[in-house]
Design an enzyme around this catalytic site. Sequence first.
Site, PDB file in Angstrom:
ATOM      1  N   TYR A  52       0.865  -1.162   0.001  1.00 10.47           N
ATOM      2  CA  TYR A  52       0.076   0.005  -0.006  1.00 10.47           C
ATOM      3  C   TYR A  52       0.868   1.078   0.078  1.00 10.47           C
ATOM      4  CZ  TYR A  52      -3.394  -3.451   1.424  1.00 10.47           C
ATOM      5  OH  TYR A  52      -4.111  -4.670   1.378  1.00 10.47           O
ATOM      6  N   GLU A  53       0.272   2.270  -0.674  1.00  9.70           N
ATOM      7  CA  GLU A  53       1.048   3.352  -0.847  1.00  9.70           C
ATOM      8  C   GLU A  53       1.688   4.255   0.344  1.00  9.70           C
ATOM      9  OE1 GLU A  53      -1.286   5.675  -3.388  1.00  9.70           O
ATOM     10  OE2 GLU A  53      -0.336   7.303  -2.365  1.00  9.70           O
ATOM     11  N   ASN A  54       1.168   3.890   1.357  1.00  5.07           N
ATOM     12  CA  ASN A  54       1.426   4.584   2.666  1.00  5.07           C
ATOM     13  C   ASN A  54       2.622   3.780   3.512  1.00  5.07           C
ATOM     14  OD1 ASN A  54       0.184   2.334   3.456  1.00  5.07           O
ATOM     15  ND2 ASN A  54      -1.218   3.062   4.837  1.00  5.07           N
TER      16      ASN A  54
ATOM     17  N   HIS B 120       2.545  11.718  -4.913  1.00  5.23           N
ATOM     18  CA  HIS B 120       2.919  11.257  -3.411  1.00  5.23           C
ATOM     19  C   HIS B 120       4.471  10.949  -3.306  1.00  5.23           C
ATOM     20  CE1 HIS B 120       1.151   8.803   0.079  1.00  5.23           C
ATOM     21  NE2 HIS B 120       1.905   9.568   0.409  1.00  5.23           N
TER      22      HIS B 120
END
Lengths: 255, 316
Positions: A52-54, B120
């Site tokens: 997941y990108e986090n 991001h």
Amino acid sequence: MTDADYTMAELMVAAAAREIRDGEVVFVGMRLPLLAFLLAKSTHAPRALSIYENGIIRATPSRDPVFTVSDPTNNLGAIQTGSALDALGILQRGRVDLGFIGGAEVDRYGNLNTSYIGGWKRPAVRLPGSGGGCDIASLAGRLLIIMAHERRRFKARVDYVTSPGYGDGGDWRRRMGLPRGGPAAVITTLGVLRFDPEGGEMYLDACHPGVTPEQVQAATAWPLRVSPQVGVTLPPTEPELRIIRQYDPQGFWTR
Amino acid sequence: MPSYLELRRRMEERDRGLREKVVSLSEACRLIRDGDHVAVGGCHYSRTPSAMIWEIIRQQKRNLTFSRSITSTEGDLLLVAGATRHIITSWFSPAVTYGVSKVMRHYTQSGEARFEEWSHLSMGLRYRAGAMGVPFIPIRTMMGSDVIRQLPEVKELECPYTGEKLVLLPALNPDVALIHVQRADPYGNGQWDGLPFMDADIALAATRVIITTERLVSNEQIRRAPDQTRIPFFCVDAVVEVPYGCVPHECYGLYEPDFDHLDEYVKVMMGQGVEGVQGYLREYVEGPASWEEFLAKVGVQHLLKISAAGRRMSYD
């Protein structure tokens, strides 16, 4: 429950899950992509890994349903809870086979817009923006797009390229400095579309049950190429539906 | 973009000695000057320094630039309060489940405010470059996108080693970083649980750092687990003890987001737009005399519910 009792979202989840190969490293987004990953993981791709990108890396499903990637339940039982740069760095390093993404608009070369409807100078709608979308589209080995199939969303050219597909076709990605990756498939509410490996143009590969290529064309704002062997999307099987409903018990994403 | 020597000078003029720096929310907020670039720790509705943002609005700070990896409801509040007209972020809306912020749309579509969009990864690398003391960092994304075309500070480069096409991102060195942690000592050694987001880079990149903490702990406790110290004291300028300092957002291991409160907020924000949020600010930011009164206004039932949910994660 018969096989015919499924929702459109469940059909899309099943179609998306089939794009995941066993053992792949998958950059997973929320909503339908997460369910597609969990379905693939529970069926034909038990060795697939989710990132997941986090910064979360998971090899097993979370205990409770996840609504956004950083939800505490997504942390528990993970392999690693690293920083956003850990995950996005893994992506840039080239270790991610497949990335998922959605968008407000897509065009014939798979470019996606999640920033501005109506152009950036005088936008009709300012959308939430890239997030990790531009990074995933630039860097994943293959890109899977999931979105509603409507004429206003399937444009000849998107108003704004947030996340690059094949640009204007041909060797565009390589010329731009994106030597690998690009969209592999678009799973929509009408069918499954893929991309010509030479020119990068989208074509219709399969219609969902009951949908005709003419209906898909009517919901697409450019002359859509249709595969000579255009097929029919396999509906979700009963075991697949059971798994989807196990991970989305309230039907939050799929009803 | 400030020069390396200027950035060093700004840090050298701070008192970096070992000293206690526990202050109140309002005292800490005075470290922020009008016009500053303020970077916000956490991500989306996770470990947001909500109490500090609440205080910034109360002190009527102006012309601030805000940056954050992903921006949630705090961005709406800062825009409507007039604290900022410039937000640097990769994504801006309350949450995927809540739709597109009507307030964000109001300010950006009219041109009244700037939502400077980066990917991001590029947000993270800009803070990382800032933290490492280098003026730029190469990246392999955003090429060919329209995102990059609106960012004149991004440069293209042919890699001197491989000849590949890369883009360069300028370092991001905020004037102030706002970081919320689960525990910190009075000197400012900060430790967090759960996802680190970009907080360590943000703190190291910034000139001044304000830490708000759920619990103030002794230096001995910090030193019992030095591997968990993410921000060393000499980078920190103020420490404020603020239990429930992320509400209505979440703080890992302690409480989940207050979805009941957020549902209500989003209903008002999406229904009545800017005016709705003005009413929310009157009721929840200007009205209460203290953060404790704000929490009381949110309601003890809410706090009990989010605490039970947050702790259940690690208790069973």
